[in-house]
Scaffold this active site. Structure first.
Site, PDB file in Angstrom:
ATOM      1  N   HIS A   1       0.886  -1.167   0.000  1.00 41.34           N
ATOM      2  CA  HIS A   1       0.000   0.000   0.000  1.00 41.34           C
ATOM      3  C   HIS A   1       0.922   1.214   0.000  1.00 41.34           C
ATOM      4  O   HIS A   1       2.003   1.172   0.601  1.00 41.34           O
ATOM      5  CB  HIS A   1      -0.826   0.116   1.280  1.00 41.34           C
ATOM      6  CG  HIS A   1      -1.753  -1.018   1.569  1.00 41.34           C
ATOM      7  ND1 HIS A   1      -1.356  -2.165   2.205  1.00 41.34           N
ATOM      8  CD2 HIS A   1      -3.088  -1.155   1.351  1.00 41.34           C
ATOM      9  CE1 HIS A   1      -2.399  -2.958   2.352  1.00 41.34           C
ATOM     10  NE2 HIS A   1      -3.462  -2.380   1.842  1.00 41.34           N
TER      11      HIS A   1
ATOM     12  N   ASP B   1       2.349   1.999   3.363  1.00 44.20           N
ATOM     13  CA  ASP B   1       3.280   1.024   3.968  1.00 44.20           C
ATOM     14  C   ASP B   1       4.713   1.478   3.725  1.00 44.20           C
ATOM     15  O   ASP B   1       5.629   1.099   4.451  1.00 44.20           O
ATOM     16  CB  ASP B   1       3.185  -0.363   3.304  1.00 44.20           C
ATOM     17  CG  ASP B   1       1.808  -0.962   3.375  1.00 44.20           C
ATOM     18  OD1 ASP B   1       1.058  -0.606   4.286  1.00 44.20           O
ATOM     19  OD2 ASP B   1       1.500  -1.793   2.495  1.00 44.20           O
TER      20      ASP B   1
END
Ligand code: XLS
Ligand code: CA
Ligand code: CA
Length: 438
Positions: free
Chosen positions: A101, A104
């Site tokens: 993501h 992240d």
């Protein structure tokens, strides 16, 4: 750059008689199964979020695992340390893909322009690390569920400004996916659903989600993204009801809004079971509709009603999964371990044990699924079960050359049909056990 996992060697295949916990018992990358190497059947991916970010925090307690990798959390140094740790981890396990993501990768800033600058910096660093390796991105995605602005959804939000922010994050995540050579781009509709219909216009929300997906496809294609977009179905959690409930629902949605040419599905085992299906069911429904694209490899726990994301150890389910994948002719995506260590398994070695377990489980599943196909008893039984359809009547029905009235006249002439033949479920389950444990 110094080694992070100092006491962990490169993990090799040693075979099923090995007692070495840091060796594969079944995953033998170069072993050929049904004409293809295991590594090609099983494009494994590391999930950035669980492996490099999550420290075990749950509803009742804080982190147990230290994922600082020697840097201060919330800094770009930490973001880079995670890249270093991730690449060392993937190299030691022979994993060739990762999934991420946007958030992240870097700490999210107050202002999206600063977040995007950080994403440019970290993706340059990831690209550098990729050089000279065979590691690539499997898929990217935007986290459109964590930030409070997405409390009412992203594509389905009631706020037009939040919708614009979702679009901005998708645009950037697509840029990153293309930059890192990603095979796919995922939409997991975590908060695309509702808590109560008393405050929700379902039709309006679904139309807006579809519109956002069309905008993403148009933009993706315009920057050279040739891979698949994926919807990842999940029935609930965090929302009470999520629109991408299961594979069948997501396929209906994609067809209704003309997105089915660009989208396939990313099927996660634990989401299928939360929807009240088996993992195999959602794989089969996707496959027969030409939409089985990628897999999030994990499992739930039948005693817990939530998304536990355990590392997969259930060989029976992995075998049935690989049976579906082989019948599908493989995947355009891969097997992303969207799985996390149990909270008390907090040491760096546990991260490796978990991936050895998951990779071996799917390797064994592949070996056993190939044996089922070569054995032929299950496939032959299914074929035989429908053999009455080979006669003239069956062919007429299948080719739409008969009316309801003609069928009724035929039934009249029969009086009563014979019973349709035993389903032989217990016999077939015995064959499964026979193949699994021989
Ligand atoms: C959460 C989802 C998520 C997606 C990516 O339940 O599995 O991790 O895979 O957003
Ligand atoms: Ca999950
Ligand atoms: Ca997932």
């Amino acid at each position: 750059m110094s080694e992070i996992f100092k006491n962990i060697p490169v993990i090799h295949f040693e075979g099923k008689d090995s007692n070495n916990p840091l060796a594969f018992k079944y995953y033998d990358a170069d072993r050929v199964i049904l004409g293809k190497k295991m590594s090609e059947h099983l494009p494994f991916a590391m999930a950035w979020w669980h492996n490099l970010c999550a420290g075990g925090t749950d509803m009742f307690g804080r982190d147990t695992a230290d994922k600082s990798f020697g840097a201060e959390k919330g800094t770009m140094e930490h973001a880079k340390a995670k890249v270093d740790a991730g690449f060392e981890f993937m190299k030691k396990l022979g994993i060739r893909y990762f999934c991420f993501h946007d958030v992240d990768l870097v700490p999210e800033a107050e202002d999206i322009k600063e977040t995007n600058r950080r994403l440019d910096e970290i993706s340059d660093y990831i690209l550098e690390k990729m050089q000279g390796t065979n590691i690539k991105c499997l898929w990217g995605t935007a986290n459109m569920f964590g930030n409070p602005r997405f409390m009412n959804g992203a594509g389905s939000t009631n706020s037009v400004d939040v919708y614009a922010f979702a679009a901005a994050q998708i645009k950037k995540a697509l840029d990153l996916t293309v930059k890192l050579g990603g095979r796919g781009y995922v939409f997991w509709g975590g908060r695309e659903g509702y808590e109560t219909l008393l405050n929700t216009d379902v039709k309006f929300e679904q139309e807006n989600i579809a519109r956002l997906m069309h905008l993403a496809v148009d933009y993706g294609r315009s920057i050279g993204f040739t891979g698949d977009f994926y919807i990842e179905p999940k029935p609930k959690e965090p929302m009470k009801h999520q629109y991408d409930f299961d594979a069948a629902t997501a396929i209906g949605f994609l067809r209704q809004y003309g997105l089915d040419k660009d989208f396939k599905l990313n099927i996660e085992a634990n989401h299928a079971t939360l929807a009240g299906h088996t993992f195999q069911h959602d794989l089969r429904i996707s496959a027969i509709n030409g939409m089985l694209g990628s897999i999030d490899a994990n499992q739930g726990d039948m005693l817990l009603g939530w998304d536990t994301d355990e590392f997969p150890f259930n060989v029976y389910d992995a075998t049935l999964c690989m049976y579906e994948v082989l019948k599908n002719g493989g995947l355009t995506g891969g097997f992303n371990f969207d799985s996390k260590n149990r909270r008390p398994s907090y040491t760096p070695e546990d991260m490796f044990y978990a991936y050895v377990l998951g990779m071996d489980t799917f390797a064994l599943g592949l070996i056993k699924a190939a044996e089922i196909i070569e054995d032929g008893r299950l496939d032959n039984f299914v074929k035989e079960r429908y053999s009455s359809w080979q006669n003239e009547l069956g062919q007429k029905i299948r080719n739409n050359r008969i009316t309801l009235k003609e069928l009724a006249e035929y039934a009249d002439s029969l009086g009563a049909p014979e019973l349709p033949g035993s389903g032989r479920q217990e016999l077939l389950e015995g064959i499964m056990n026979n193949i699994l444990f021989k």
